[in-house]
Scaffold this active site. Sequence first.
Site, PDB file in Angstrom:
ATOM      1  N   ASN A 151      29.372  17.859   1.209  1.00 32.05           N
ATOM      2  CA  ASN A 151      29.174  16.900   2.298  1.00 32.05           C
ATOM      3  C   ASN A 151      28.519  17.534   3.519  1.00 32.05           C
ATOM      4  OD1 ASN A 151      30.492  15.269   0.523  1.00 32.05           O
ATOM      5  ND2 ASN A 151      32.320  14.931   1.772  1.00 32.05           N
ATOM      6  N   HIS A 200      -5.562 -12.830  22.158  1.00 29.56           N
ATOM      7  CA  HIS A 200      -5.441 -13.917  21.182  1.00 29.56           C
ATOM      8  C   HIS A 200      -6.551 -13.810  20.129  1.00 29.56           C
ATOM      9  CE1 HIS A 200      -2.606 -16.293  23.771  1.00 29.56           C
ATOM     10  NE2 HIS A 200      -3.223 -15.592  24.705  1.00 29.56           N
ATOM     11  N   SER A 232     -15.864  -2.524  -5.950  1.00 28.14           N
ATOM     12  CA  SER A 232     -15.239  -3.540  -6.766  1.00 28.14           C
ATOM     13  C   SER A 232     -15.656  -3.341  -8.214  1.00 28.14           C
ATOM     14  CB  SER A 232     -15.687  -4.919  -6.282  1.00 28.14           C
ATOM     15  OG  SER A 232     -15.587  -5.869  -7.310  1.00 28.14           O
ATOM     16  N   LYS A 234     -19.820  -4.523  -3.025  1.00 28.50           N
ATOM     17  CA  LYS A 234     -18.649  -4.406  -2.155  1.00 28.50           C
ATOM     18  C   LYS A 234     -18.436  -2.994  -1.607  1.00 28.50           C
ATOM     19  CE  LYS A 234     -16.029  -6.975  -1.030  1.00 28.50           C
ATOM     20  NZ  LYS A 234     -14.803  -7.484  -1.624  1.00 28.50           N
ATOM     21  N   ASN A 258     -15.204  -1.713   0.407  1.00 24.65           N
ATOM     22  CA  ASN A 258     -13.933  -2.213   0.909  1.00 24.65           C
ATOM     23  C   ASN A 258     -13.190  -1.174   1.744  1.00 24.65           C
ATOM     24  OD1 ASN A 258     -14.249  -4.688  -0.448  1.00 24.65           O
ATOM     25  ND2 ASN A 258     -13.491  -3.779  -2.347  1.00 24.65           N
ATOM     26  N   GLN A 304      23.964   8.363  -0.173  1.00 26.63           N
ATOM     27  CA  GLN A 304      22.939   9.055  -0.957  1.00 26.63           C
ATOM     28  C   GLN A 304      21.600   8.320  -0.831  1.00 26.63           C
ATOM     29  OE1 GLN A 304      24.097  10.509  -4.923  1.00 26.63           O
ATOM     30  NE2 GLN A 304      22.292   9.401  -5.631  1.00 26.63           N
ATOM     31  N   LYS A 335      18.109   9.509   1.704  1.00 30.27           N
ATOM     32  CA  LYS A 335      16.961  10.408   1.584  1.00 30.27           C
ATOM     33  C   LYS A 335      15.721   9.783   0.945  1.00 30.27           C
ATOM     34  CE  LYS A 335      19.919  13.552   0.454  1.00 30.27           C
ATOM     35  NZ  LYS A 335      21.029  12.929   1.182  1.00 30.27           N
TER      36      LYS A 335
END
Lengths: 462, 462, 462, 462
Positions: free
Chosen positions: D107, D153, D274, D280, D282, D319, D322
């Site tokens: 512990n 906005h 793609s 594409k 991306n 436990q 982690k």
Amino acid sequence: MKKLWGGAFSESTADLVDRFGQTIHTDLNFWQEDIIGSVAHARMLGETGIITKEEAKIIYDGLEKIHDDGPEALRLDVEDIHTAIELRLYELVGDVAGKLHTARSRNDQVATAARLMLHNELLIVLDLIKSLQGELLVQGEKYKSAIMPGFTHQQHAQPITLGFHLMAHFWALQRHGHRAEQLFKLANYCPLGAAALAGTSFPIDRQMTSDELGFTAPIPNALDATSDRSFIMDALHVCALIMIDLSRISQELVLFSGREFGFIKLADSVTTGSSIMPQKRNPDMAELIRGRTGRVIANWVTLATVMKGLPLGYNRDTQEDKPPLFDSLGKVKDSLQLIQLQLESCEWQLDTMRDATKGDFSTATDLADYLASNGTPFREAHEMVGKVVIGCNERNITLEDLDEKSLNEICPEIPVEALSVLQPEDSVKRRESFGAPGPKAMDVQLAQAMKVFESRGFEEIV
Amino acid sequence: MKKLWGGAFSESTADLVDRFGQTIHTDLNFWQEDIIGSVAHARMLGETGIITKEEAKIIYDGLEKIHDDGPEALRLDVEDIHTAIELRLYELVGDVAGKLHTARSRNDQVATAARLMLHNELLIVLDLIKSLQGELLVQGEKYKSAIMPGFTHQQHAQPITLGFHLMAHFWALQRHGHRAEQLFKLANYCPLGAAALAGTSFPIDRQMTSDELGFTAPIPNALDATSDRSFIMDALHVCALIMIDLSRISQELVLFSGREFGFIKLADSVTTGSSIMPQKRNPDMAELIRGRTGRVIANWVTLATVMKGLPLGYNRDTQEDKPPLFDSLGKVKDSLQLIQLQLESCEWQLDTMRDATKGDFSTATDLADYLASNGTPFREAHEMVGKVVIGCNERNITLEDLDEKSLNEICPEIPVEALSVLQPEDSVKRRESFGAPGPKAMDVQLAQAMKVFESRGFEEIV
Amino acid sequence: MKKLWGGAFSESTADLVDRFGQTIHTDLNFWQEDIIGSVAHARMLGETGIITKEEAKIIYDGLEKIHDDGPEALRLDVEDIHTAIELRLYELVGDVAGKLHTARSRNDQVATAARLMLHNELLIVLDLIKSLQGELLVQGEKYKSAIMPGFTHQQHAQPITLGFHLMAHFWALQRHGHRAEQLFKLANYCPLGAAALAGTSFPIDRQMTSDELGFTAPIPNALDATSDRSFIMDALHVCALIMIDLSRISQELVLFSGREFGFIKLADSVTTGSSIMPQKRNPDMAELIRGRTGRVIANWVTLATVMKGLPLGYNRDTQEDKPPLFDSLGKVKDSLQLIQLQLESCEWQLDTMRDATKGDFSTATDLADYLASNGTPFREAHEMVGKVVIGCNERNITLEDLDEKSLNEICPEIPVEALSVLQPEDSVKRRESFGAPGPKAMDVQLAQAMKVFESRGFEEIV
Amino acid sequence: MKKLWGGAFSESTADLVDRFGQTIHTDLNFWQEDIIGSVAHARMLGETGIITKEEAKIIYDGLEKIHDDGPEALRLDVEDIHTAIELRLYELVGDVAGKLHTARSRNDQVATAARLMLHNELLIVLDLIKSLQGELLVQGEKYKSAIMPGFTHQQHAQPITLGFHLMAHFWALQRHGHRAEQLFKLANYCPLGAAALAGTSFPIDRQMTSDELGFTAPIPNALDATSDRSFIMDALHVCALIMIDLSRISQELVLFSGREFGFIKLADSVTTGSSIMPQKRNPDMAELIRGRTGRVIANWVTLATVMKGLPLGYNRDTQEDKPPLFDSLGKVKDSLQLIQLQLESCEWQLDTMRDATKGDFSTATDLADYLASNGTPFREAHEMVGKVVIGCNERNITLEDLDEKSLNEICPEIPVEALSVLQPEDSVKRRESFGAPGPKAMDVQLAQAMKVFESRGFEEIV
């Protein structure tokens, strides 16, 4: 790292970029479903004449060989499982492999594999639910007369039986089975052929692939088919609900196995010891299930947070849909088995449970009910019994110890006949309303449970 | 503060204790359902002879008067709505009011009211879903030929139509309607008569109250009936899924209404301005829906966290089930209406959307498909078109600008006929696979959508 | 509904739009801080000559009157608190009120008010933490010799003392106080003057307003000043950590007050009864704190989810920052007081706690330590004591019952002197390592705790 | 599976039990810290005479060899890393290995290793933050005059500069560095020697091990030392905040790299293509960071949910602390580097950004400010400019197009001199308040940023 999309790129990607985007290790969870989806796609391409039947056969024979060889034969230094399988196909059948990706995109391909995988996993979960229910049913019958304290607010409330208590968990699992089945129905629509987001100009037959793969129907909007992850949210929700209920059982196992309660002795095979304290016998499995419920709840949060505010069309963010799904399904499968293992191998300490109802005033309601059934408004009866409780406490006696004399002193309005309702066994026996732990009511409940248990699937909820 | 349970207590509770435990203000959300549940209970008590029919009639006449008077006539300085109603009943009918609580507890009472309330709320949500779907269907039809860019990774992918895009949201809502209906079916079992946790010794008729209140059946285990909150989890889940999809629409509204996209002009009635910048026209409703999705997701988390590890039997922790439920339902109802309001009143900028597909190379897939349909394996076709894209970029031209000469220079293997597939309109027109945006496919989709839309409820998913 | 931004709008907003965007009711939580921020702003406008000193004086005199009149004098049918206060100012001082909003925006105004409010609330929280720590310290001293079982895995592990147990909570609170102080330091920077997102062309003096309002310094980037909500995330995190620890105390109160443990008797003033079971004495406050921890955890989730993926610059989504903040702070303040109230008024059942250590084998580690201190490797000693435990169980005796004869039979390698270490009191007395419950170690700990307790604030962690 | 605690057990655990409880694979993340903690413990045991110095030397020589051999030499078929290392130690040094576990428990051992590991990881995170800040600072300087639209906005608000925008992210990272440092200070207390929960009767020297391991001091309560996980919660919180800010940058990268904005061209090395659409490019890394923020948020939720309601004393639930910690730290480290990589290699499209401010009315505030600075109350100025905006829209012209004639027609109250403030560059230049993007203010900000950047650590927030 080999990719499927390098055509218009002049520079290669950085190593960290490759590693960050790599999913092959997670993808191994559905390598089979990916192949199965490709087989159906290849067959359809052949049937519709988009490629020749011969080409189609070469492709799906190749895919079958990949399937037979298993994931060990695949390269793991590539981007994803789709790439690994396609590269292997090239090795096996040559350039015709390049025709497999006609009229589809990884966007619909991965959505298809995910739905097939989910189906297979849900079948396992449903079996494990049934199995655990079976154990609960056996013990529900076996312990239907074993008196124990019933709790509200984690305080003794009224005497119940162990069988009655265990059956509460049975019904919760029945609902989860029902939910998982409904989820499957809602998920069982086919995205294959939606291509990147907008279908294709090839004359594909989406009904054919949908049928062959066992889906109910093809999804009627290609953009929706590639953008939707709500079926995974449903799965994560059901997993979370199952785990929450298993965490509740676990909490009971932890408490009941503790020295203060002493209601249950868990088997050595499901408990662990301490590296420092030689006497310890810890309910680790119950604790771990309770703890891992936190992760399964968080898995739902992961995907909810990922999906919030994403515009339609495939976004790479959604790659985060599968790690939580596999994790939740894995934990649910383990935990269902571990709860069953703990229940199968435990020893309920029936005498301790029975003794725990002594002197706990948990038949006070029976006394109030007795008065109410003789015409006293319940609210007044409740107040009178409150006085009895105080009187007993002052005399340092329990309700069972109450005799005519003490009763008269404490609350002369209560007739002595009332003393007959104060033993825990009697209390349970009188509770014969539908769903209560009384012997006849309990037999009705067990019969009803057996009926839903024996029916195939989980259509019935009660 | 007046309580229903003071009998055995010698000291009164501290003020902060009272305030912390008080739920009357939240409870006002289901004051009606609480009364309705009590009416059914009282009638049953009379029918079964547990109280006399006269007593029962006095009680439910009193309850009806309370219902007619509305919540304004109730005291709000009490613990909860149950207390408020019972106190009022005492005022109206005297001591016989004390007989209403015979053979029940607040534990089953509140669970009953919560389920009734959920039913009523879900009906409203279902109506609002239908209504929004109706708007999407109208616009799906209206804009089925309006070209716009389709996105993946938030980058231009392939040309689609606005109608096709909007219909993707239609199907998502159909699934939510289906989920909400299923949830209702699963929740529609009656806990009334489960009492505190273990039924009662009174000869109650749970089937009678269950039927009268419109439930499918009484819940077969009293402990389960009072411990289960999974139906609220289901509701919070469905609310979260609805909000997530509305947040996706909202994100599109925010982006599309921005200057860069300019695809939509939101009406003055749904936008707001700035206290400092006079020109601003902000999509606040879309932003708020997107933001409040965070809260609705968190509402699920609240209850999941509350329930985890709770032993069976009522625990006061579960009082935290209703604030998130009311909050989520409220936000969902408002948001469904606000999305509809925004869509109804907006002006789609069709020319801007069409023009956005110019020069974006989004017909590159069409070129690859063209080559693949003429026998080139798709993977090779993909690489060839990759070269074309690079070549165009070097020449600073777009795909639509490509003429015979440039094509020959860049990639002589590609036949000039291929040039015919490079206009966005043509690209869309050729995409006629099931679920694609091509004109015929789109008509099929709209007809299918109309069919599920016109059927009662949401039984059909597609 | 009156707004501050209507200039360029031709249509008014819909009612639902107004209601959905309205925040006045939440805003009432910081009406004072909003006024204080405005006073500082007005004074600075006057000092810098942006408006005349006379105008400035008129404005802040008006604001002071609004402050004195309190929130009752404000209109609640407006959009937000800023609007309400400005409208009232117009009523009081006429058109000059329109000069207050020079060189600021609601974006920096609300961020300023939120930070001021957080400061004030944190001071209250810190006081309540100190107060609860004081109670723990008193009881830690009082019960430093009161033997009780120490638990791991919720099973008896080793004997400890109640004082030692309570002091563990003391140190957790010390850390929370430290966190809250650090959070305040990090939050204490001034956004006022950042205007909408990019400062202003007026020659404002941000140092002046920052100083007057008690901030450490103005925030050096105006976009950051209006976009950042991480200080609220910090506050929600600290609130969640406090609630989690209070939920742990609560869980102990619930368990310890139950019949099985019987370690504590909670006062009538903090417990509640049952509407059906007259004997019940429920630890509702502990249950509610435990349950509401779910909400406080979810409040963190709310804002985390809102902020994720938001581009910089004010977005209306962030309006969802304040409801979770007010909610978490409110629950933390109530819960700290309620834990203290429960501890102050409880009766620890010291004899029951002491008796609980009898026969629980919790001195097994002492036996192993004894052997290890005499040269046996600890791992071997651990195995030998394991055999002793099994041997005792077979003989149905406890460790304390072990005599020379039995010990010889079970494990002759263990010398009889070892029997001297098996009483709980002795076990505790020998545990004198730093931080252990032994008498001297405990006095050291209490002195250390008193030292940090008596220092101002929470700078020291241990 | 070999365990450290089998003494009193007669049956072995089930396979699934072993697997469910096994943590060795996760534990490999801190195998070094576990050894380091053991070395310090062994040395202290020798120094205090609890074991002989010779024994101590044998043990820590053995441990050093294990360290040198690396994790490859450890068995992975055991329960946890502690077991693996101890077994290996037995192989290397024989039975004396059994003395290492004197006066400690797993512990305190695991809590020690976790804190050491966290320290090491935080140092890496702090370095990566500094590094990314360095890049932001370079670009902040480089682009301090590059005009771009500022958004609120997600709509154009006021013109700003790219350098100003990037510096907003710099300050957010500064706060995160500060938080991580504070977290480290709070976590840097030593649990070693707390043993299972209550210290030990051996005369250990906790100050010695605390000093040797670099902790500030030993934790003053052994129960607290083994029960507390709040330092991991702090770490998960800081990780979440970092990821949330990186997700905000990512969202900007996704939007800005899209065709509509066109503000940035990401390098080939950080983009992907793609499998179906050859054109594409991306922004996958940005999308993945945005998506994985969902997981990192959920990691906090995991542990919060695990800890809620756990009584003190080690519970196996923890436990689950982690896996989320390692996951969050890993994602944060990768994401910090990937954001830097994207920024280093991108090409800002400065002309496009400048052009985007044309015709967007974003200098409307400047006009209002101009009027206000000439004595018009700001509220009136705001309304007048609102009319100008409407007037321009009616004439289909922009603010920059406004000439004397039009202005007179639209709003004759506004003097023609006002026309001089309507160009974006002028607007930025005039914004010279502290923290604004004006040239002088920006130089002040950059100097201030350079100062905190060059100081060691993150003590200064601004």
